[in-house]
Design an enzyme around this catalytic site. Structure first.
Site, PDB file in Angstrom:
ATOM      1  CG  HIS A 156      -2.133   0.447   0.988  1.00 25.89           C
ATOM      2  ND1 HIS A 156      -2.531   1.657   0.131  1.00 25.89           N
ATOM      3  CD2 HIS A 156      -3.408   0.593   1.442  1.00 25.89           C
ATOM      4  CE1 HIS A 156      -3.760   1.818  -0.129  1.00 25.89           C
ATOM      5  NE2 HIS A 156      -4.416   1.103   0.761  1.00 25.89           N
ATOM      6  CG  ASP A 159      -2.532   5.156  -4.414  1.00 24.43           C
ATOM      7  OD1 ASP A 159      -2.029   4.954  -3.060  1.00 24.43           O
ATOM      8  OD2 ASP A 159      -2.565   6.079  -4.975  1.00 24.43           O
TER       9      ASP A 159
END
Length: 411
Positions: A378, A382
């Site tokens: 992450h 995204d």
């Protein structure tokens, strides 16, 4: 008679120490020159250490799981004549002669009781596989009568022993605890998983795919294959789909150096194939998938995964992947949350195929469906980009003709 100390040689490539993973000899054993003494593991490979001399083992130093420095004494041997110079040690990467290797693997002989007054221990003959099975079954081989050549204990002898001593089917409480030291490849796997879980903020994404068309195409191609063309599984199709797709998502075909804060986006597509071996999970790599056709993908995947299972994979075949595929095939389950192969930023995990009822144009029909599990770093990817990537991947799988068409003609 002279005493010769066999030391851990300089393996090269900056290796300062190695981990002992298994002994093949013990005090009192007679060993021949080039016979395997011990296996050691570095950060790069597992190496058989062979004896440069013939003689009797006086002592061994270290237990499996211990780390020893280069130059440390591993084995002391009693030999005839003068001890050779240390520079005469055999190259640790050389394999023992085939005849000696076959003999070593065929029968393992070791004392079953302490040495008697005459200095000769009782010897039990059994193959390594039979010995491992006896250990798993908690059978003392000294209690088993061997019916093989020279009293060698066979699997049939273990079966007979178990049959004679089979307990009555009475439910009993169990209280035993077996301690298993985590060493060698299993320790390296544990460290790798810990690093991935600690340093990478994972998030997972699962999507279902209609695999009816692709599975039908795969079966048709396999039925028509000729000559040396390999049988196709689904993974070569996934590899070719990734080769089509990843140039649009360069930050996913990447390796992240989080200490330097640098993302290395690769033009080359090197796909790791998570592979279960007898010793644990390894990830051999199929390199430059962007330059391979479907048959090349299948052949190269088979070659590197078989080499990994046989313990024959080269160092460069076990590193350098830019994205990983992990599949359990028919055992794949409904969904998973795969752990990223650090320092990559994504991993794709197809699950098992299942026939499911699906509504198409207001009608219920049975289709061949598969859930596609994936995990992303992450810090780099995204949620929107991950979803877009997987949706594009799904489109390729559900419309398999697109896998074989240049991307610019359909995007």
């Amino acid at each position: 008679m002279k005493t010769f100390a066999f030391r851990l040689p300089d393996i090269g490539e900056g290796v300062a120490e190695a981990e002992i993973t298994g002994w093949y000899v013990k005090p009192g054993d007679w060993v021949e020159e080039d016979q395997t003494l011990v296996d050691v593991m570095t950060d790069k490979a597992t190496i058989d250490m062979t004896s440069p001399v013939t003689g009797t083992v006086l002592a061994v130093h270290g237990e499996p799981g211990d780390k020893v420095a280069v130059g440390s004494v591993l084995v002391e041997l009693e030999i005839e004549g003068e001890a050779p110079e240390e520079s005469a040690h055999k190259n640790p990467n050389e394999a023992p002669p085939e005849a000696a290797k076959a003999e070593l693997e065929d029968v393992v002989a070791e004392p079953s009781v302490p040495e008697e007054a005459n200095g000769q221990p009782e010897v039990i003959l059994a193959s390594p596989a039979t010995r491992r099975r006896a250990e798993d079954l908690e059978i003392d081989l000294a209690d088993v009568m061997g019916t093989g050549p020279e009293g060698r204990i066979t699997d049939a002898d273990l079966d007979a022993y178990l049959k004679d001593r089979a307990p009555k089917p009475i439910a009993r409480e169990r209280h035993g605890v077996r301690e298993v030291r985590i060493i060698g490849l299993r320790r390296r796997i544990a460290e790798k998983m810990e690093t991935s879980a600690r340093r990478i903020p994972h998030f997972s994404y699962v999507e279902d795919c209609d695999m009816t068309a692709l599975e039908g195409l795969r079966r048709e191609i396999n039925a028509a294959r000729q000559g040396a063309q390999p049988k196709l599984t689904l993974l070569p199709f996934f590899m070719r789909a990734l080769a089509q797709l990843l140039p649009e998502f360069p930050h996913i075909n990447a390796r992240y150096d989080d200490e330097a804060g640098v993302l290395h986006q690769h033009e080359a597509i090197h796909i790791g194939i998570a592979t279960q071996t007898a010793d644990g999970l390894v990830v051999p790599v199929v390199r430059h998938v962007e330059a391979l056709d479907i048959w090349d993908c299948a052949r190269e995947m088979s070659r590197v995964t078989n080499a990994a299972r046989e313990g024959a994979a080269l160092r460069e075949e076990l590193s350098g992947s830019t994205i990983t595929l992990t599949s359990l095939g028919a055992l794949g389950g409904v969904a998973a949350t795969p752990v990223i192969n650090h320092p990559e930023v994504a991993i794709i995990g197809p699950n098992k195929l299942m026939g499911r009822p699906v509504v198409i144009n207001n009608h219920v029909t049975i289709r061949t469906m598969m859930n596609l599990s994936s995990s992303f770093d992450h810090r780099i990817v995204d949620g929107y980009d991950a979803a877009k990537f997987i949706q594009r991947f799904k489109r390729l799988l559900e419309n398999p003709a697109l896998i074989f068409i240049e991307p610019r003609t359909w995007t």
